[in-house]
Design an enzyme around this catalytic site. Structure first.
Site, PDB file in Angstrom:
ATOM      1  N   LEU A 122       2.040  -9.422   9.738  1.00  0.00           N
ATOM      2  CA  LEU A 122       0.820 -10.052   9.239  1.00  0.00           C
ATOM      3  C   LEU A 122      -0.204 -10.213  10.366  1.00  0.00           C
ATOM      4  CD1 LEU A 122      -0.206 -11.210   6.541  1.00  0.00           C
ATOM      5  CD2 LEU A 122       0.562 -13.458   7.316  1.00  0.00           C
ATOM      6  N   LYS A 171      13.325   2.779  -9.273  1.00  0.00           N
ATOM      7  CA  LYS A 171      14.733   2.362  -9.256  1.00  0.00           C
ATOM      8  C   LYS A 171      15.029   1.320 -10.323  1.00  0.00           C
ATOM      9  CE  LYS A 171      15.426   3.573  -4.424  1.00  0.00           C
ATOM     10  NZ  LYS A 171      14.177   4.362  -4.356  1.00  0.00           N
TER      11      LYS A 171
END
Length: 655
Positions: free
Chosen positions: A343, A433
């Site tokens: 970040l 997935k």
């Protein structure tokens, strides 16, 4: 003595090697001494020339003294105009102008001195003819010296650099490739020696461009390039369709010819940009598909002047979503992530590249409802892009409870707050997935999809909940391509889990463009799936990456089969199966025909799942996941035993 030794050391390294090319420039004092010597030589030649003519030197002063006076005046103007200050090998018209002024002022000064002496004494010291001859000869020799040094330097540099340069041809003949060839031919800093252009025009055989031959294409690039004895080809990859680009690379690899990818010259401003960005072609360049077209007007209308939250904003997908949002002038973008270092790095990067971009970073865990509540009270969000998730299959297979906390509980928390704050739109990033999942990660994302989709039909829900689903993205953290690159750099082996395993790939910018576009299209409750193109066999991918790195598979770098990891599929599900999807107005975006579950039922099951996760009992967690997602069948995992037993035992039913 010491000074002389230092001078010798700068020109000779003691290993039978001249260091002339290593010098930054010829020292000024050496240039000055050479110029002075040229002045003396010029006067001597004037003397020799005039002695065989009827013109004779005046006897007022000895010839030697006359020469000293003339050269001394010239030296004064060397200092005045600093003729010695320029770097000889880079001499320009400015340096030549200085020489002209030096010679003209020397001659003029001597004329004035000569005339003044005649006015007061009645006779001249110099004959004017000798002064004119001296000015012309000295200027000619000074100029010749500089030209000679410059040409010798360039000759030696080219001789030395050509030994290290790669002989290359450019694929294609058009304005762009000709401009590229012109830059390479003129700039010796490029590590390439241009040998010609390859053209599909059969009539181009007798043509020459920039003095280089145009080589007609025969039956294949391999056949065309084989007899050329070249080291590489330069390919402006944007100019070729992906299929053609891949064929060129395959043909070059078969002939051990290196392929260099050249960016579109229109996007570059300087020669340095071009030099820095001509790089060996990489696998990402070959897997990229045709450019995606998005409706920029619609996106600008949708995102302009909005306050936007991006969760997982420091990750591969989240950070790219942030960078793409920049161009649509949002009011404020809040970037939320729990990865502190990532970040911080993103924050520094955005401040550097987009100083006018109004954004703020928030360090938070989306499973912490109290922390999220504070953030939602702090900002008045219009749109949420939810990209935060745990995604690494083997790691999550060993830690199912963490998938529940982040992928499910985190999503539930954000949904609750989105509804409470009447946020206009909630766009969740999911994964292929989640289709017939074979692992905990995929199953947890499927549950998150079900929860988000089921909310739409609830009363008093004004937020539009939209899900986007796609496959692997090139270059994302933990993906196969960066992993293979590291293994190749270490000298191998490259590890593949199964010889037949295949995957779909999409670039990160492409995926994020489609996420933003899908977000504008949804009315709420849809699961958008993306056209992932053709699947890629991972074994073929590994072999091609090794060859592109200049090695031979199995000889230089081995490939090892390690076996499927826990929860790993051999084949990913087709996301664009026409039987399971509906088309939209965008050719690469479809809607999955999945019936949304009942919200009351899914809510109860999710709450139960979250409570079980707090007890850190993996079998019970996975058992509940299998109940929620009946198509979840574990592959190569310790949880496979749960598929043949009772899905949820009595203890779970009574929980």
């Amino acid at each position: 003595m010491k000074r002389r030794t230092k001078i010798l050391e700068r020109l000779y390294d003691g290993d039978n090697k001249l260091k002339l090319l290593d010098q930054r420039y010829l020292p000024r004092w050496i240039v000055f001494l050479i110029d002075t010597f040229i002045g003396g030589l010029s006067f001597f030649l004037v003397y020799l020339l005039l002695t065989v003519t009827p013109i004779k030197f005046l006897p007022v002063l000895p010839i030697f003294i006359q020469g000293c006076i003339i050269v001394s005046i010239n030296i004064v103007f060397f200092f005045v105009f600093k003729t010695y200050s320029g770097i000889i090998r880079h001499a320009t018209i400015t340096d030549i102008t200085k020489l002209v002024f030096s010679s003209v002022f020397t001659c003029g000064t001597l004329f004035v001195f000569n005339s003044s002496y005649e006015f007061f004494v009645g006779e001249q010291i110099f004959i004017n003819t000798s002064l004119v001859f001296y000015a012309l000869l000295s200027f000619a020799f000074l100029l010749l010296f500089r030209i000679t040094v410059k040409e010798i330097y360039h000759f030696l540099r080219d001789v030395v650099s050509n030994k290290a340069k790669k002989n290359v041809v450019i694929i294609g003949v058009d304005d762009t490739t000709i401009s590229l060839g012109a830059v390479i031919a003129k700039e010796s800093l490029f590590p390439f020696n241009l040998k010609g252009f390859v053209s599909k025009n059969k009539d181009a055989k007798k043509l020459k461009i920039l003095g280089k031959p145009v080589i007609p294409f025969t039956n294949s690039y391999a056949e065309t390039l084989a007899p050329l004895e070249i080291d590489g080809v330069l390919l402006i990859s944007e100019s070729f369709p992906r299929k053609v680009r891949n064929q060129i690379v395959d043909d070059c690899i078969s002939q051990d010819i290196e392929v260099f990818n050249v960016p579109n010259l229109e996007k570059l401003n300087t020669k340095e940009d071009i030099k820095d960005q001509i790089k060996p072609i990489e696998i990402e360049d070959l897997l990229e598909r045709e450019e995606i077209r998005t409706d920029d007007n619609l996106l600008k209308e949708d995102l302009s002047n909005k306050t936007i939250l991006v969760t997982g904003g420091a990750g591969s997908i989240g950070s790219e979503i942030v960078r793409q949002i920049v161009q649509y002038n949002p009011k404020l973008v809040v970037i939320l992530d729990q990865a502190e270092s990532a970040l911080h790095e993103l924050e520094l990067s955005l401040k550097l590249t987009n100083p006018d971009f109004n954004f703020i970073t928030e360090l938070a865990d989306i499973s912490n409802m109290y922390r999220l509540h504070l953030i939602f009270n702090k900002y008045d969000f219009n749109i949420i892009y939810h990209a935060a998730a745990y995604k690494h299959v083997p790691l999550i297979e060993r830690n199912p409870h963490e998938a529940i906390y982040v992928n499910i509980l985190g999503t539930v928390n954000l949904c609750i707050l989105a509804i409470k704050k009447r946020i206009s739109r909630f766009v969740m990033v999911s994964t292929d997935k989640a289709v017939n999942p074979t692992n905990v990660m995929g199953a947890s994302k499927r549950v998150a999809e079900m929860y988000v989709q089921s909310l739409q039909d609830e009363q008093e829900v004004e937020t539009r909940f939209i899900t986007t689903r796609f496959g692997n993205v090139l270059g994302s953290s933990g993906s196969v391509i960066p992993h293979f690159k590291k293994q190749i750099e270490r000298g191998g082996p490259v590890t593949v889990t199964h010889k037949d395993i295949i995957r779909y790939f999409m670039t990160i910018p492409e995926a994020c463009q489609l996420v933003l576009q899908a977000g504008t299209m949804g009315s709420g409750g849809e699961i958008f799936v993306f056209d992932m193109g053709e699947p890629v066999k991972i074994m073929d991918l590994a072999e091609k990456m090794i060859r592109l790195s200049g090695y031979r598979p199995y000889d230089d770098i081995d490939i090892e089969i390690t076996g499927l990891r826990p929860g790993e599929k051999l084949y990913e599900e087709l996301l664009n199966d026409v039987a399971q999807t509906l088309p939209t107005h965008h050719p690469k975006i479809m809607i999955s025909k999945v019936k949304p579950p009942d919200f009351t039922e899914i809510k109860q099951e999710v709450e139960k799942l979250i409570r079980v996760a707090t007890k850190n009992e993996d079998d019970k967690i996975v058992g509940l996941l299998k109940k929620l997602v009946p198509e979840f069948k574990s592959e190569n995992s310790k949880f496979r035993v749960l598929d043949v037993e009772t899905p949820v035992d009595k203890e779970l039913e009574d929980f």
